[in-house]
Design an enzyme around this catalytic site. Structure first.
Site, short mmCIF file in Angstrom:
data_model
loop_
_atom_site.label_atom_id
_atom_site.label_comp_id
_atom_site.label_asym_id
_atom_site.label_seq_id
_atom_site.Cartn_x
_atom_site.Cartn_y
_atom_site.Cartn_z
CB CYS A 149 29.02 -1.82 50.33
SG CYS A 149 27.86 -0.48 50.07
CB CYS A 153 29.50 0.33 47.42
SG CYS A 153 29.40 0.98 49.10
#
Length: 108
Positions: A33, A36
């Site tokens: 991600c 993230c």
């Protein structure tokens, strides 16, 4: 990652949450991600600036899918603000530092 970051699993989650009286930022994330990974340094910075008033905990949703399901995590990154073992607030997505700081201040 900060040395003081907690890496939570299904086995340790409830125990760790119960141990901490300070505010916990629980980051639900995954290796793949990009948002993230972009948010991680900001979270660590907020912990450093908090001088012990906030702790960062991370939950890898790929490794801990049951925890993600338990908290209804449908999108990552999702940050839960937990105090006294209870979820007080949450932020979904890679949001600006100022927005996270507001949530920290409101839930401290």
């Amino acid at each position: 990652m900060a040395d003081s970051t907690l890496h939570l699993t299904e086995a340790s989650f409830d125990t760790e949450l119960g141990k901490h009286t300070e505010l916990l930022m629980v980051d639900f994330w995954a290796e793949w991600c990009a948002p993230c990974r972009a948010l991680a340094p900001t979270l660590e910075e907020l912990v450093r600036e908090g001088n012990g008033s906030v702790t960062l905990a991370k939950v890898n949703v790929d490794e801990q899918p049951a925890l993600a399901a338990r908290y209804g995590i449908r999108s990552i990154p999702t940050i839960l603000f937990v105090k006294g073992g209870k979820v007080k607030d949450q932020v979904i997505g890679a949001v600006p530092k100022a927005q996270l700081k507001k949530k920290l201040d409101a839930n401290a």
